[in-house]
Design a protein around this motif. Structure first.
Motif, PDB file in Angstrom:
ATOM      1  N   ALA A 159      59.437  14.020  38.773  1.00  0.00           N
ATOM      2  CA  ALA A 159      58.223  14.610  38.193  1.00  0.00           C
ATOM      3  C   ALA A 159      58.525  15.920  37.473  1.00  0.00           C
ATOM      4  O   ALA A 159      57.705  16.408  36.704  1.00  0.00           O
ATOM      5  CB  ALA A 159      57.173  14.830  39.279  1.00  0.00           C
TER       6      ALA A 159
ATOM      7  N   CYS B 152      57.963  15.754  33.789  1.00  0.00           N
ATOM      8  CA  CYS B 152      56.628  15.529  33.229  1.00  0.00           C
ATOM      9  C   CYS B 152      56.287  16.635  32.223  1.00  0.00           C
ATOM     10  O   CYS B 152      56.172  17.803  32.585  1.00  0.00           O
ATOM     11  CB  CYS B 152      55.604  15.485  34.360  1.00  0.00           C
ATOM     12  SG  CYS B 152      54.022  14.844  33.834  1.00  0.00           S
ATOM     13  N   GLY B 153      56.138  16.258  30.968  1.00  0.00           N
ATOM     14  CA  GLY B 153      55.874  17.234  29.920  1.00  0.00           C
ATOM     15  C   GLY B 153      57.136  17.705  29.207  1.00  0.00           C
ATOM     16  O   GLY B 153      57.050  18.469  28.254  1.00  0.00           O
ATOM     17  N   HIS B 154      58.299  17.269  29.669  1.00  0.00           N
ATOM     18  CA  HIS B 154      59.561  17.734  29.083  1.00  0.00           C
ATOM     19  C   HIS B 154      60.479  16.584  28.704  1.00  0.00           C
ATOM     20  O   HIS B 154      61.669  16.777  28.478  1.00  0.00           O
ATOM     21  CB  HIS B 154      60.296  18.660  30.058  1.00  0.00           C
ATOM     22  CG  HIS B 154      59.433  19.741  30.627  1.00  0.00           C
ATOM     23  ND1 HIS B 154      59.205  20.938  29.978  1.00  0.00           N
ATOM     24  CD2 HIS B 154      58.676  19.784  31.750  1.00  0.00           C
ATOM     25  CE1 HIS B 154      58.378  21.676  30.705  1.00  0.00           C
ATOM     26  NE2 HIS B 154      58.040  20.997  31.779  1.00  0.00           N
ATOM     27  N   GLY B 155      59.958  15.373  28.680  1.00  0.00           N
ATOM     28  CA  GLY B 155      60.798  14.194  28.439  1.00  0.00           C
ATOM     29  C   GLY B 155      61.372  14.163  27.039  1.00  0.00           C
ATOM     30  O   GLY B 155      60.926  14.899  26.155  1.00  0.00           O
TER      31      GLY B 155
ATOM     32  N   LEU C  99      57.865  11.200  23.828  1.00  0.00           N
ATOM     33  CA  LEU C  99      56.578  11.029  24.504  1.00  0.00           C
ATOM     34  C   LEU C  99      56.501   9.720  25.296  1.00  0.00           C
ATOM     35  O   LEU C  99      56.049   9.697  26.448  1.00  0.00           O
ATOM     36  CB  LEU C  99      55.486  11.068  23.430  1.00  0.00           C
ATOM     37  CG  LEU C  99      54.098  11.566  23.763  1.00  0.00           C
ATOM     38  CD1 LEU C  99      54.104  12.704  24.747  1.00  0.00           C
ATOM     39  CD2 LEU C  99      53.413  11.991  22.458  1.00  0.00           C
TER      40      LEU C  99
ATOM     41  N   GLU D 263      58.819   7.994  26.683  1.00  0.00           N
ATOM     42  CA  GLU D 263      59.649   8.033  27.881  1.00  0.00           C
ATOM     43  C   GLU D 263      59.083   9.026  28.900  1.00  0.00           C
ATOM     44  O   GLU D 263      59.214   8.825  30.110  1.00  0.00           O
ATOM     45  CB  GLU D 263      61.091   8.396  27.490  1.00  0.00           C
ATOM     46  CG  GLU D 263      62.076   8.460  28.653  1.00  0.00           C
ATOM     47  CD  GLU D 263      62.236   7.148  29.419  1.00  0.00           C
ATOM     48  OE1 GLU D 263      61.769   6.104  28.948  1.00  0.00           O
ATOM     49  OE2 GLU D 263      62.824   7.204  30.514  1.00  0.00           O
ATOM     50  N   ASP D 264      58.467  10.072  28.431  1.00  0.00           N
ATOM     51  CA  ASP D 264      57.807  11.030  29.312  1.00  0.00           C
ATOM     52  C   ASP D 264      56.762  10.283  30.155  1.00  0.00           C
ATOM     53  O   ASP D 264      56.665  10.458  31.381  1.00  0.00           O
ATOM     54  CB  ASP D 264      57.132  12.099  28.440  1.00  0.00           C
ATOM     55  CG  ASP D 264      56.880  13.399  29.179  1.00  0.00           C
ATOM     56  OD1 ASP D 264      56.361  13.332  30.304  1.00  0.00           O
ATOM     57  OD2 ASP D 264      57.178  14.468  28.630  1.00  0.00           O
ATOM     58  N   ILE D 265      55.999   9.421  29.487  1.00  0.00           N
ATOM     59  CA  ILE D 265      54.952   8.656  30.172  1.00  0.00           C
ATOM     60  C   ILE D 265      55.583   7.648  31.134  1.00  0.00           C
ATOM     61  O   ILE D 265      55.123   7.478  32.264  1.00  0.00           O
ATOM     62  CB  ILE D 265      54.055   7.961  29.125  1.00  0.00           C
ATOM     63  CG1 ILE D 265      53.311   9.023  28.313  1.00  0.00           C
ATOM     64  CG2 ILE D 265      53.094   6.988  29.779  1.00  0.00           C
ATOM     65  CD1 ILE D 265      52.635   8.494  27.057  1.00  0.00           C
ATOM     66  N   ALA D 266      56.664   7.012  30.689  1.00  0.00           N
ATOM     67  CA  ALA D 266      57.338   6.033  31.547  1.00  0.00           C
ATOM     68  C   ALA D 266      57.863   6.696  32.818  1.00  0.00           C
ATOM     69  O   ALA D 266      57.695   6.183  33.931  1.00  0.00           O
ATOM     70  CB  ALA D 266      58.479   5.357  30.785  1.00  0.00           C
TER      71      ALA D 266
ATOM     72  N   GLY E  73      56.759   9.351  34.169  1.00  0.00           N
ATOM     73  CA  GLY E  73      55.592   9.695  34.982  1.00  0.00           C
ATOM     74  C   GLY E  73      55.211   8.538  35.893  1.00  0.00           C
ATOM     75  O   GLY E  73      54.887   8.738  37.070  1.00  0.00           O
TER      76      GLY E  73
ATOM     77  N   SER F 232      57.640   8.406  38.787  1.00  0.00           N
ATOM     78  CA  SER F 232      57.342   9.451  39.777  1.00  0.00           C
ATOM     79  C   SER F 232      56.129   9.069  40.620  1.00  0.00           C
ATOM     80  O   SER F 232      56.131   9.241  41.841  1.00  0.00           O
ATOM     81  CB  SER F 232      57.045  10.782  39.078  1.00  0.00           C
ATOM     82  OG  SER F 232      58.054  11.093  38.161  1.00  0.00           O
TER      83      SER F 232
END
Lengths: 98, 290, 337
Positions: free
Chosen positions: B53, B56-59, B62, B64-67, B69, B72
């Motif tokens: 986690a 989250c916000g640093h992936g 975008l 992959e950041d969601i993926a 998440g 986590s």
């Protein structure tokens, strides 16, 4: 950071079947390196709330769209073919549902 | 709770050296897997969920950041179910959050692998940047284990644990798929990604040795018929790992020497930082409801 | 989350807009106006005036930037969430904001501007985003207050945008609004629990409300009189309700919620006006607002630098994925040959 930056990931259009028996419906787009990755990304981006049971991904550039300027010639001629619709025909009531 | 299993209490009596967390005074001899074993599974999930986690916000992008998440969230979800199960069996005032937030470092039973920062071999207070290759390799090595563990536990006569396993198995399969996909892309991608992936494999692989040295809790779970003999999973794990590494054109390093002992409660320097951050607010307000 | 309705011109992407004649063809313009007047929708391939395209790219990309910068202040508390349930809710919520950014970037891309071009606008400091995210989140209750007030303000603004004239934008907003409804409720509920808790917890909530209330009012953008682009936006159907009207709606909706919660809104001038049938409220500090918009708020530099770092650090990851795909394609071609 020595490798030169490659181009942006291509864009994909995402179609999701919300439940078995329904059609796939366009729900948005996303970027992915290839089709396999686009499928995974689509699962994470567009089905976080159980929106889907099946996903299609299509490269955005593979879509050929009709030209809005041709709207008149493409779609207007269908307007007067009212005999294609069942309501055009009057059937005696005693025949019942047809 | 349908399965009839030897009481946990008798196992616990043999493990004075491996105490359960603070709030387990009146553990009733409930049937099924030993509480220590459930806590081992829960601690694994919470620690890795906490680590992942951090992205989250640093992936890296975008999508992959969601993926990540989602990964986590799966881990935090698994941790909650497992802590709830442990708390129910411990009885008294045990709750999921007491187990997650009010046990100390030495009471955590997670693999050392999972508490390491997203980085190469640096001491805790030297770590700053995060490296996605480390994240991916860790998720891969652990994911490959957990598809096997959950698959075995799904058949556990401990019905509660089996139900959690069935749910977690699906998640673990996705986690493995996700991590393996990235690992192959890194290994067989650019020169830089290959180097980073190989460095992460070299750094993290030795920590997997801990998988194969059963703890008292794991032995007790096997003895109770509710757990899985991890050593029996080793060949299958090797097969998954070797196949993916080879597809990724990465080399499996020779491992020898130190075997981590996180699941015995002897951790790296990093867990203290992780728990300090995770538990600080909750501990500043003991008794508060959130 | 949400972009404020301030109309600060930024140059994000404008130079890359597809070539549309700037002296608009009167016939096409008339057809466009007629469709707007009839409350019709404009789709990507339809002809549209250059200024409409530019305004949309600016508005949608500002909105998208706000979503992804907005991940940072709340993300600040993920690792410290005081219970596992709240941790999961917060991850899901911050992740949703990322999703909203993604839907919005996609909508803007249909106008011929790539996501990379938009990100370039953000990273260079040219493009704006909602100034609310340039304030720090200093205690756990900030997370709840952001859900309750910031997302509450967002919903006020976003629901009318579901009917905006540009098809892809309105469809993105429908999806965003569906997901957003959980955000406000989770925030309010988290605050309710804290207000029923200890003295320290109640103090946290009041502190967060004190710090964020005025920022939320400013989120709706400058007063209508000082908002010249708003009229054009209204004309084009890409803004449906004026800044002041939305702000009033928000105040009216929030006062009773604050009462139930048991917090004080930090405005001595806040009182019911029987004649107007609305709540009156005090003066917003527009000087501070513009300072922050212009980059001189408490966290502007941190937020932007963090986004730039994430993007730069991710470059090798994105490159690797693409390099692998190309290798695979070449291998497939070789096999076929």
């Amino acid at each position: 950071m020595n490798t030169p930056a490659l181009k942006e990931w291509p864009l994909w259009e995402i179609f999701v079947r919300s439940k078995q028996g329904l059609e796939h419906k366009h729900c948005g787009s996303l970027h992915a390196a290839d089709a396999a990755q686009a499928l995974h990304m689509a699962r994470d981006v567009y089905t976080r709330r159980q929106e889907g049971v099946s996903i299609w991904v299509v490269p955005s550039i593979a879509i050929t769209a009709s030209n809005p300027d041709d709207k008149g010639e493409l779609f207007d001629p269908a307007a007067d073919k009212i005999y294609r619709h069942p309501t055009f025909y009057e059937i005696p009531e005693e025949v019942g549902h047809m | 709770m349908s399965a009839i299993q030897p009481s946990v209490a008798q196992d616990r009596s043999k493990q004075a050296s491996a105490p359960v967390g603070g709030s387990a005074p009146n553990a009733v001899g409930s049937v099924g897997a030993p509480i220590e074993y459930i806590l081992h599974l829960a601690d694994n999930a919470v620690v890795l969920g906490q680590r992942n986690a951090e992205w989250c916000g640093h992936g890296p992008i975008l999508e992959e950041d969601i993926a990540m998440g989602n990964v986590s969230l799966d881990y935090i979800g698994q941790a909650r179910l497992l802590y709830q199960l442990a708390a129910t069996r411990m009885g008294g005032d045990a709750t999921e959050d007491k187990l997650a937030y009010f046990r100390d470092e030495t009471q955590f039973r997670n693999y050392t692998l999972l508490e390491l920062p997203h980085n190469g071999p640096l001491v805790g207070y030297a770590v700053s940047d995060r490296d996605y290759a480390t994240t991916v390799v860790r998720n891969f090595l652990y994911g490959a284990l957990m598809v096997l563990v959950w698959d075995a536990l799904e058949k556990s006569p401990d019905a509660d644990l089996a139900a959690i396993a069935a749910k977690s198995l699906k998640e673990a399969r996705y986690h493995l798929h996700h991590a393996a996909d990235w690992l192959v892309r890194f290994g067989d991608g650019t020169d830089e990604s290959h180097q980073r992936a190989q460095a992460a494999v070299d750094h993290l692989f030795p920590y997997t040795e801990e998988f194969w040295t059963p703890s008292v809790a794991e032995d007790a779970a096997v003895a109770a018929g509710a757990g899985v003999d991890v050593c029996s999973l080793r060949a299958a794990w090797d097969a998954i790992v070797n196949e993916t590494l080879s597809e990724a054109t990465l080399v499996r390093p020779q491992v020898r020497g130190y075997v981590p002992e996180g699941k015995h409660g002897r951790h790296s320097e990093h867990l203290g930082y992780l728990l300090g951050e995770m538990q600080g607010l909750a501990r500043a307000h003991p008794g508060a409801t959130w | 989350m949400y972009t404020q309705s301030f109309s600060v011109p930024d140059n994000a992407g404008q130079k890359n807009v597809a070539a549309v004649p700037s002296t608009e063809n009167p016939e096409l313009m008339a057809a466009f106006d007629a469709r707007i007047d009839a409350d019709g929708r404009i789709e990507p391939q339809d002809w549209m005036p250059d200024a409409y395209r530019k305004t949309l790219v600016r508005q949608i990309s500002q909105h998208a930037h706000s979503e992804i910068v907005g991940m940072l202040p709340e993300g600040n508390w993920i690792s410290r969430a005081p219970s596992l349930k709240r941790k999961a809710i917060l991850i899901a919520k911050v992740q949703d904001e990322g999703g909203h950014g993604l839907y919005l970037y996609s909508a803007a891309e249909t106008l011929g501007t790539s996501r990379d071009q938009m990100l370039e606008g953000l990273h260079s400091g040219k493009a704006k985003y909602s100034s609310i995210f340039n304030y720090p989140t200093l205690n756990w209750a900030d997370v709840g207050v952001i859900g309750w007030l910031v997302d509450g303000a967002a919903i006020m603004n976003q629901i009318p945008l579901c009917r905006c004239s540009y098809g892809p934008y309105s469809r993105a907003m429908v999806r965003v609004c569906k997901e957003e409804s959980f955000h406000q409720r989770q925030g309010y509920e988290a605050l309710l629990v804290m207000m029923q808790g200890t003295e320290a917890q109640r103090a946290m909530v009041q502190d967060a409300v004190n710090r964020l209330w005025w920022k939320c009012l400013a989120m709706f953008g400058p007063p209508d009189a000082d908002s010249p682009n708003s009229a054009q936006g209204m004309r084009w159907g890409i803004k449906r309700i004026s800044n002041d009207e939305l702000r009033q709606k928000f105040v009216d909706a929030t006062v009773p919620q604050a009462k139930v919660l048991g917090v004080t809104l930090p405005d001595p001038d806040l009182k019911w006006n029987e004649a107007r049938q609305h709540y009156d409220y005090g003066q917003i500090d527009w000087q501070e607002f513009w300072n922050t918009v212009e980059g001189n708020g408490p966290c502007n530099k941190e937020r932007l630098a963090t986004r730039v770092k994430a993007h730069n650090d991710g470059q090798w990851v994105r490159d690797a994925a693409l390099a692998y795909t190309r290798k695979q394609q070449q291998r497939a071609q070789k096999e076929a040959a």
